[in-house]
Enzyme design. Structure first.
Site, PDB file in Angstrom:
ATOM      1  CB  ALA A  78      -0.923  -0.136   1.198  1.00  0.00           C
TER       2      ALA A  78
ATOM      3  CG  ASP B  31       4.059  -1.895   2.509  1.00  0.00           C
ATOM      4  OD1 ASP B  31       2.826  -1.629   2.602  1.00  0.00           O
ATOM      5  OD2 ASP B  31       4.417  -3.076   2.179  1.00  0.00           O
ATOM      6  CG  HIS B  32      -0.339   3.196   4.972  1.00  0.00           C
ATOM      7  ND1 HIS B  32       0.453   3.840   6.171  1.00  0.00           N
ATOM      8  CD2 HIS B  32      -1.602   3.953   5.103  1.00  0.00           C
ATOM      9  CE1 HIS B  32      -0.209   4.721   6.923  1.00  0.00           C
ATOM     10  NE2 HIS B  32      -1.530   4.963   6.148  1.00  0.00           N
ATOM     11  NE  ARG B  33       2.045  -4.723   2.489  1.00  0.00           N
ATOM     12  CZ  ARG B  33       2.911  -5.768   2.252  1.00  0.00           C
ATOM     13  NH1 ARG B  33       2.043  -7.077   2.202  1.00  0.00           N
ATOM     14  NH2 ARG B  33       4.024  -5.827   1.830  1.00  0.00           N
TER      15      ARG B  33
ATOM     16  CB  VAL C 284       5.745   2.359   7.203  1.00  0.00           C
ATOM     17  CG1 VAL C 284       6.545   3.531   7.245  1.00  0.00           C
ATOM     18  CG2 VAL C 284       6.906   1.111   7.135  1.00  0.00           C
TER      19      VAL C 284
END
Length: 452
Positions: free
Chosen positions: A243, A423-425, A427
């Protein structure tokens, strides 16, 4: 005399296979230790694979354009002393490979030995993947590409396995029926292909749109290079996996620019190396990764792997327009002089296509300099299996408000943008932004009197 198995070495965390592009030695040739035997290609690098022993090449187990799995035996070299070939297979293979891979290697060796020099089918005219083992069985049995394409596969992503093709052959022998009866009906094949060939990389909707593109008179059709295709797939896979979120920050690098201009000539004279901005930025990134270790991670299913080493990749443009990412190992342990030497060496050999496989593997974070081409900032795609990538924008002189104890005034400053994709999963925005801010603060606080 004994025989040594030359295997395909590891190419990187995310690389499981490579394409054999060229044989540099022929059967009967004498090979010295560390002398290249064949060339391979992955989506990351083209590389030569050297021999680990001195001896004579007695057998090739793969042909040019075959896809080889990491750990598979590619060639047999006869050496003066040592264990027999069978002993070497047990001793070297069982320690490093799974039982499934061991079986595949053994089957490949047997089939390669049994193959004759008669003309064989060409299986390159298809988009469906076939392992070298399946191709060899098909060649032995005289199975055409058209027939091979009709065999339903039970392997990963619908791939035809050894058991699939052997079952097909056994079925033909028991029931030599007409071709129409042997083939799987057309409709089920179409349904099967829709299931297994509906990858994240190219959904049917995209494929249909591509099919509608018309080539007009005067248009030039240019085939993508092999590396270009692999990079494209790697990038689309990354977007589908992570993401992506971006944070941007403007940095005043006036102190860095002035300092470099002051010391670069003396540095070049003393060290015999150019001092570019890249090692300075790499130093800042390495220190930021040490400060924020949760940016130095990879995602493995539902777990997070926090990396022990800080290995920073630096994206480099190649003359053909493709990109490659050599890796600075243990970047946090290098001083600026050491960083400059490593950066210059890797960049030079990347342009000359002389990087070794282990020099493009093991990266834990990547930096790309889009400013080299004049871009002010960019939104880079994460290099899997990492969780972050930093884009360095062009350094520009711009009018800027300068705050002093005597009031504000306008001055000319050297500034640039940092673009951080993460990576918004795993971070969140706070960590992603603090990481970029730390790098900015480090560069803005650069000591203009620093010695190097």
């Amino acid at each position: 005399m004994s025989k040594f198995e030359l295997k395909l070495p590891r190419m990187g965390e995310s690389v499981a296979e490579a394409t054999l592009t060229t044989w540099l030695k022929e059967v009967g040739d004498t090979i010295e230790m560390d002398e290249p035997v064949f060339e391979i290609a992955t989506d990351k690098v083209d590389s030569e694979v050297p021999s680990e022993v001195t001896g004579v090449l007695v057998e090739k187990l793969f042909n040019v354009d075959d896809v080889i799995r990491v750990g598979q035996t590619v060639a047999i070299i006869e050496v003066e002393n040592g264990a027999t070939a069978d002993e070497a297979l047990v001793a070297t293979t069982e320690d490093t490979l799974s039982e499934e891979t061991i079986a595949a290697v053994e089957d490949t060796v047997v089939i390669a030995k049994e193959m004759t020099s008669t003309a064989v089918q060409d299986y390159s005219g298809t988009e469906r993947f076939y392992s070298p083992l399946v191709k060899n069985i098909a060649k032995q049995e005289g199975i055409s590409l058209a027939t091979l394409d009709t065999i339903p596969g039970t392997g990963k992503e619908g791939r035809v396995t050894k058991n699939d093709i052997l079952a097909f052959i056994e079925g033909e022998k028991k029931s030599p029926a007409p071709v129409a009866e042997v083939k799987t009906p057309t409709a089920p094949i179409a349904e099967k292909k829709q299931v297994v060939e509906q990858p994240v990389v190219k959904p049917d909707s995209i494929a249909n749109e591509e099919a509608k593109i018309q080539v007009a008179d005067g248009d030039e059709v240019i085939q993508m290079t092999r590396m270009g295709k692999l990079i494209a797939k790697h990038m689309v896979d990354s977007v589908s996996t992570s993401a992506h979120v971006q944070s941007f920050i403007e940095v005043d690098v006036t102190n860095v620019v002035n300092w470099r201009n002051k010391v670069k000539d003396a540095f070049a004279k003393r060290e015999g190396e150019k001092l570019t901005f890249t090692p300075i930025f790499m130093e800042a990134v390495a220190k930021a990764l040490k400060k924020y270790p949760l940016m130095n991670i990879s995602v493995n299913g539902d777990t997070v792997i926090k990396k022990k080493n800080i290995n920073v990749g630096m994206a480099a443009a190649l003359p053909d327009g493709n990109l490659i990412v050599p890796v600075i190992k243990n970047a946090d342990q290098l001083n600026l002089v050491g960083m400059a030497k490593v950066v210059n060496d890797l960049a030079k050999r990347a342009r000359e296509n002389k990087l070794k496989p282990d020099e493009i593997q093991g990266g834990t974070y990547t930096v790309t300099n889009v400013g080299t081409f004049g871009s002010v900032f960019g939104t880079p795609i994460i290099n899997q299996p990492q969780v972050g990538i930093l884009a360095l924008g062009a350094i520009r002189k711009i009018p800027s408000v300068i705050e002093t104890s005597e009031g504000d005034f306008i001055g000319i400053r050297s500034k640039m943008y940092l673009s951080h994709s993460y990576d918004h999963r795993v971070v969140n925005g706070a960590l992603g932004s603090m990481f970029a801010k730390y790098i900015a603060d480090y560069l803005e606080a650069w000591d203009v009197n620093r010695e190097v």
